[in-house]
Design a protein around this motif. Structure first.
Motif, mmCIF file in Angstrom:
data_model
loop_
_atom_site.group_PDB
_atom_site.id
_atom_site.type_symbol
_atom_site.label_atom_id
_atom_site.label_comp_id
_atom_site.label_asym_id
_atom_site.label_seq_id
_atom_site.Cartn_x
_atom_site.Cartn_y
_atom_site.Cartn_z
ATOM 1 N N ARG A 281 0.858 -1.184 0.000
ATOM 2 C CA ARG A 281 0.000 0.000 0.000
ATOM 3 C C ARG A 281 0.893 1.232 0.000
ATOM 4 O O ARG A 281 1.201 1.795 1.042
ATOM 5 C CB ARG A 281 -0.903 0.011 1.236
ATOM 6 C CG ARG A 281 -2.148 -0.840 1.120
ATOM 7 C CD ARG A 281 -3.129 -0.443 2.217
ATOM 8 N NE ARG A 281 -4.378 -1.168 2.129
ATOM 9 C CZ ARG A 281 -4.687 -2.217 2.862
ATOM 10 N NH1 ARG A 281 -3.808 -2.681 3.748
ATOM 11 N NH2 ARG A 281 -5.847 -2.824 2.731
ATOM 12 N N VAL A 282 1.298 1.616 -1.168
ATOM 13 C CA VAL A 282 2.079 2.848 -1.298
ATOM 14 C C VAL A 282 1.159 3.906 -1.886
ATOM 15 O O VAL A 282 0.014 3.641 -2.206
ATOM 16 C CB VAL A 282 3.315 2.619 -2.197
ATOM 17 C CG1 VAL A 282 4.315 1.713 -1.514
ATOM 18 C CG2 VAL A 282 2.923 2.050 -3.549
ATOM 19 N N GLY A 283 1.654 5.116 -2.032
ATOM 20 C CA GLY A 283 0.816 6.175 -2.593
ATOM 21 C C GLY A 283 0.389 5.860 -4.007
ATOM 22 O O GLY A 283 0.969 5.001 -4.687
ATOM 23 N N PRO A 284 -0.638 6.527 -4.497
ATOM 24 C CA PRO A 284 -1.193 6.222 -5.819
ATOM 25 C C PRO A 284 -0.401 6.842 -6.954
ATOM 26 O O PRO A 284 0.472 7.689 -6.741
ATOM 27 C CB PRO A 284 -2.589 6.841 -5.747
ATOM 28 C CG PRO A 284 -2.393 8.034 -4.849
ATOM 29 C CD PRO A 284 -1.399 7.594 -3.809
ATOM 30 N N ILE A 285 -0.715 6.406 -8.166
ATOM 31 C CA ILE A 285 -0.250 7.058 -9.381
ATOM 32 C C ILE A 285 -1.264 8.135 -9.729
ATOM 33 O O ILE A 285 -2.463 7.865 -9.781
ATOM 34 C CB ILE A 285 -0.124 6.055 -10.544
ATOM 35 C CG1 ILE A 285 0.856 4.938 -10.183
ATOM 36 C CG2 ILE A 285 0.312 6.758 -11.818
ATOM 37 C CD1 ILE A 285 0.909 3.820 -11.205
ATOM 38 N N ALA A 286 -0.820 9.348 -9.962
ATOM 39 C CA ALA A 286 -1.736 10.444 -10.285
ATOM 40 C C ALA A 286 -2.489 10.148 -11.574
ATOM 41 O O ALA A 286 -1.956 9.551 -12.512
ATOM 42 C CB ALA A 286 -0.977 11.751 -10.425
#
Length: 343
Positions: A281-286
């Motif tokens: 769970r890493v940050g999303p792709i814009a």
């Protein structure tokens, strides 16, 4: 510490959603000027953030108090404006593709070096958290070498994103140079080069307009790639992907694989040959979808280079290497044969 006085040239969607708000949020930035061929766009941002509005970038560049510019114009103007800005002693952050030819790109690099200013290209895919984590996994060596890959960047087209909408500059070759290939394909080319720490040396491509009307640029590009280390892969760039977006990559390695952007809850999944599966769970792709805007990291990296006197994270030379792959893909499609990339 004195603030960096920034001007934004080109006040369309990429400036509105990424550059301007990220500059405004930085404590060491003063937004000093905005420029756009449509006066109302520049004036609206000047009213909101302060600074002056211009319709002629040449007039803006004559200001000695401007330290840096963001070039967010239609693609064909990237090089001439960036060169003029560098020659006037200003640091330059330029959107992708940085130019329409290697000659233009080389002139941009040369102008920045001669004046000792920063030239950085806004290839933001390198900074997306799932991509950063994927490179960390690759660098750990636990998956062995990457053997093959497939990657795609696709959405329904810029008409829902661009401030000009359907029929705007994105769809005009005299202003955009390329369609989906230059808009989306170059993002994934740059990402693969960065993830693999390898150069793409051969390209075979199909580039065509399959569905969009009243345009003279491509809406789809599909190509195969080979790197200098022999890694092979496929890539697709499309403006006809509906609904939603696809910004996914799979890297097939000797001891497992990495899936990026396929699962909204777990943007990075590592599947190992021994059956072990790691879900990150890493940050999303814009994305360009509603609510899909996230901080790109590009503006912070650009400012760090200026403030600390360090080399830019994504220098002009890197932008030119990715542009060279796109130019080779275009040549391949025209010649109907495998093209070599000029390095």
């Amino acid at each position: 510490m004195a603030k960096v006085r920034v001007a934004v040239i080109g006040c369309g969607s990429i400036a509105k959603h990424r550059h301007i708000p990220e500059f405004a949020a930085h404590p060491q930035v003063e937004l000093a000027a905005f420029c756009d061929a449509v006066e109302e766009r520049a004036a609206a941002f000047a009213d909101r953030y302060g600074g002056e509005a211009y319709t002629d970038y040449r007039e803006l560049l004559r200001r000695e108090d401007i330290d840096a510019v963001s070039v967010c114009t239609p693609n064909v103007y990237h090089a001439p404006i960036s060169i003029a800005a560098a020659e006037s002693g200003k640091h330059v952050l330029c959107e992708k593709p940085m130019a329409t030819s290697r000659e233009e790109a080389l002139n941009m690099i040369r102008a920045a070096k001669e004046r000792g200013v920063v030239l950085m290209i806004a290839h933001n895919q390198r900074l997306m958290p799932p991509h950063v984590k994927a490179r960390e996994v690759l660098e750990s060596g636990t998956l062995g070498r990457v053997l093959t890959f497939r990657t795609a960047f696709a959405h329904g087209g810029p008409e829902s994103w661009s401030v000009e909408g359907k029929g705007g500059w994105f769809f005009r070759k005299d202003r955009a140079f390329l369609g989906a290939l230059g808009d989306l394909g170059i993002h994934k080319v740059d990402l693969i080069r960065w993830l693999l720490k390898d150069e793409i040396v051969e390209v075979g491509a199909f580039v065509d307009t399959l569905h969009k009307e009243n345009t003279d640029v491509d809406d789809n590009a599909v190509f195969i790639l080979r790197t200098s280390n022999g890694v092979m892969g496929t890539m697709a760039a499309s403006w006809t992907h509906v609904p939603g977006e696809d910004n996914s990559t799979v890297l097939y390695c000797e001891k497992g694989l990495i899936r990026i952007g396929a699962d909204p809850e777990y943007p990075l999944i590592v599947e190992r040959a021994d059956g072990n599966v790691e879900k990150h769970r890493v940050g999303p792709i814009a994305t360009n979808e509603e609510g899909g805007q996230t901080k790109s990291g590009v503006i912070d990296a650009f400012l760090e280079s200026i403030l600390n006197g360090t080399p830019p994270l994504i220098p002009g030379e890197e932008g030119m290497k990715s542009l060279s792959v796109i130019l080779a893909a275009l040549q391949s499609a025209e010649d109907k044969r495998i093209a070599s990339v000029e390095l």
